[in-house]
Design an enzyme around this catalytic site. Structure first.
Site, PDB file in Angstrom:
ATOM      1  N   ASP A 351       0.827  -1.211   0.000  1.00 35.56           N
ATOM      2  CA  ASP A 351       0.000   0.000   0.000  1.00 35.56           C
ATOM      3  C   ASP A 351       0.859   1.257   0.000  1.00 35.56           C
ATOM      4  O   ASP A 351       0.510   2.268  -0.635  1.00 35.56           O
ATOM      5  CB  ASP A 351      -0.920  -0.020   1.225  1.00 35.56           C
ATOM      6  CG  ASP A 351      -2.065   0.961   1.082  1.00 35.56           C
ATOM      7  OD1 ASP A 351      -2.386   1.341  -0.065  1.00 35.56           O
ATOM      8  OD2 ASP A 351      -2.642   1.361   2.100  1.00 35.56           O
ATOM      9  N   ASP A 543      -9.404  -0.902   2.834  1.00 34.98           N
ATOM     10  CA  ASP A 543      -8.961  -0.547   4.179  1.00 34.98           C
ATOM     11  C   ASP A 543      -9.944  -1.055   5.228  1.00 34.98           C
ATOM     12  O   ASP A 543      -9.536  -1.584   6.272  1.00 34.98           O
ATOM     13  CB  ASP A 543      -8.803   0.975   4.279  1.00 34.98           C
ATOM     14  CG  ASP A 543      -7.808   1.502   3.262  1.00 34.98           C
ATOM     15  OD1 ASP A 543      -6.815   0.801   2.995  1.00 34.98           O
ATOM     16  OD2 ASP A 543      -8.024   2.600   2.719  1.00 34.98           O
TER      17      ASP A 543
END
Length: 622
Positions: A351, A543
């Site tokens: 990420d 997320d």
């Protein structure tokens, strides 16, 4: 001196300029004539002084060659200090009757006119033209834009400080759905794992992953190897799916992109949702026929597609996004323990690369969406907290249309004002030099029948209670209430016709009303057109999923680990949002929360829980 006066008087006579500032002097002069009828010599002296003032004022008038005004523009100049006199800084009036003058050599001219009243002085700068050109309107527009840019800079400086304070509302708005998702996942996992069958399956999976009790070293090696391989495969799937989405969006293959997103949504809501529904029915020991089951799952899936990709209430849209996150988190949490830890660690590192590196796929996607001024075509939870006015393209187009309508050419072909009860006082005075100036003061007591004709000859009147404002003055008065408030008996503003010119000049009250309405209209237009909305916080569903996977895995152990991991995830997310407010750029939301969560989980499981057991066994109470 006499020759200069003759030339100025001829110029006035040629262009028919009548300075309104002299009307006050003439009015005072007439009062002197009425009060002192026996003093003819004094009246002649006063007339000479007034004529000299006329010549001086006409000599001081500004003659400017302006290449045509066909726009009617009003804007307010902010001078930084308050003035006691009510003034209309700039009123540009285009009069076609004046443009029909035979003398085209002058082009256009400007004269300052001042109309004095009992309570205020209104300065009117009247610009005449006889040729049509767009250049001056562009100059006026650029001047207004320059003033507005300066005002925007001042506003930005003023609002820069409280923006961080108001940012807390967006932080709270994004914490709510994250907490709801994690709570639902924890409750679902605790409910499912409480059954005997699920507990036995969990034990068998853990024994298979441990590799048995005979060879602990080979079992540990195999467990680490399997977790790494599973994590890399999972990461490859994520990279492939992200790359496909970026390529489709980069080349504007929107139909294929949304078809792919809809297909994955149907898979999540229909297949995973239906499977979870069966587990819940079995856990609750409820019976349901297949037809009803299919209808329920179908409605749930189709309703989710409509709410996510089409129109729906905000809460319903956010509810379906949370449902998708919960479904994905529940199935990922069923993976082996070390595979879950490996996936969370590798995805957090990826990420950082995907969002911050120049060649990262997520950064390319974000930059492309920003260049196109579009929303990111993905399933993203939007906090939707706009501090200030909500701004969209429809409002922008409407505001631009309103601004364009403000620039309307004021063509007054014929202005006929009929007065029933008119008292006219005409005073004719002769100067000693032989120059005759006729000054007429018309006092209107009752304005009952006013008629203003537009260029098509159509009359705007007030009949049967219907009041229609003049089309040539669009934004002076905004609605019927203001028209009635600032108008005469028939609904139109009280205007006076300047002698020898087709120029409408209002009285003191009417001009004050026009100034206030024009300024308020401009201020509202500026605020609607130039106020930009605050950006809302947007968090990807990935997320939500990985936060829930982490806390779901913690829920399969002890309730203590659930609370500690929950606090760690919220702390990491909070710090990420603070950094987002400071750096004002897209930041990865996974690394801080996942790293804090994993560290706190192992500290809690290996140290805190053992410490609590030690205190309980020895009956030590703190």
């Amino acid at each position: 001196m006499k020759e200069n006066e003759d030339e100025i008087n001829k110029t006035d006579e040629k262009y028919k300029i009548k300075n309104p500032s002299n009307n006050g002097n003439n009015k005072n002069k007439n009062n002197n004539n009425n009060n002192n009828n026996n003093n003819n010599n004094n009246n002649n002296n006063n007339n000479n002084n007034n004529n000299n003032n006329n010549n001086n004022n006409n000599g001081n008038s500004n003659l400017e060659n302006i290449e045509g005004l066909n726009k009617y523009n009003i804007y307010k100049k902010k001078k930084g200090k308050n003035e006691s006199n009510t003034s209309l800084n700039n009123i540009y009036i285009s009069s076609p009757n004046l443009s029909e003058r035979s003398d085209n050599s002058i082009g256009s001219y400007c004269t300052n006119k001042t109309m004095k009243s009992e309570n205020s002085i209104i300065n009117i700068e009247t610009l005449f033209r006889d040729s049509v050109s767009e250049q001056n309107s562009d100059e006026c527009g650029s001047k207004v834009d320059k003033d507005l840019d300066e005002d925007d800079d001042d506003d930005d400086d003023e609002t820069e400080v409280p923006e961080l304070v108001d940012y807390s509302e967006m932080i709270v708005s994004i914490l709510y759905p994250v907490c709801i998702t994690m709570v639902i996942v924890v409750l679902a996992i605790r409910a499912i794992s409480s059954s005997t069958s699920k507990n036995s399956q969990i034990v068998e999976i853990s024994n298979d992953n441990s590799g048995g009790n005979g060879d602990s070293s080979s079992g540990a090696d195999k467990m680490v190897f399997d977790s790494v391989v599973n994590s890399l495969i999972f990461l490859a799937v994520i990279i492939l799916s992200t790359t496909i989405m970026v390529v489709l969006y980069k080349f504007k293959l929107m139909k294929a992109l949304y078809a792919w997103l809809m297909g994955t949504s149907i898979l999540l809501l229909g297949v995973f949702g239906g499977f979870l529904f069966l587990i819940l029915l079995a856990y609750l020991n409820l019976g349901l026929d297949y037809v009803t089951f299919v209808i329920v799952v179908w409605n749930f899936s189709v309703g989710g597609i409509v709410c996510i990709f089409w129109y729906s209430p905000k809460l319903l849209n956010q509810g379906y996004l949370i449902s998708i996150s919960v479904l994905m988190a529940l199935f990922f949490s069923r993976l082996p323990d070390w595979t879950t830890w490996g996936i969370l660690s590798i995805v957090s590192i990826y990420d950082i690369f995907a969002v911050l590196c120049p060649g990262g796929p997520l950064r390319i996607l974000i930059e492309t969406a920003q260049k196109r001024n579009e929303n990111i075509p993905a399933m993203i939870y939007n906090a939707s907290i706009y501090i200030g006015m909500i701004y969209n393209e429809d409002n922008l187009e409407n505001n631009n249309n309103n601004n364009n309508n403000n620039n309307i050419e004021l063509n007054i072909n014929e202005v006929d004002i009929e007065n029933n009860n008119n008292n006219e006082d005409e005073n004719k005075n002769n100067t000693e030099d032989g120059n005759n100036n006729n000054n007429k003061n018309k006092n209107n007591n009752n304005n009952n029948n006013n008629r203003i004709e537009n260029e098509n000859g159509a009359e705007n009147s007030s009949e049967n209670g219907s009041i229609t404002p003049p089309p040539t003055i669009p934004n002076f008065i905004k609605d019927e209430k203001e028209i009635n408030r600032s108008s005469g008996s028939n609904g139109f503003p009280n205007f006076k016709k300047c002698a020898n010119d087709n120029i409408l000049i209002g009285d003191a009250e009417t001009n004050d009303e026009i100034v206030s309405n024009a300024e308020s209209s401009i201020d509202s237009t500026i605020s609607e057109s130039y106020v930009k909305p605050k950006q809302s916080i947007r968090l990807g569903l990935g997320d939500f999923v990985f936060y829930s996977v982490l806390i779901g895995k913690a829920a399969s152990y002890q309730i203590t680990t659930v609370f500690t991991v929950f606090i760690a995830i919220i702390t990491g997310l909070f710090l990420t949002l603070i950094l987002l407010a400071v750096f004002r750029r897209a930041l990865p939301a996974l690394p801080m929360s996942i790293i804090f969560g994993i560290i706190v989980f192992f500290l809690t499981f290996k140290i805190l829980i053992q410490y609590i057991y030690f205190l309980g066994e020895n009956q030590i109470f703190v």
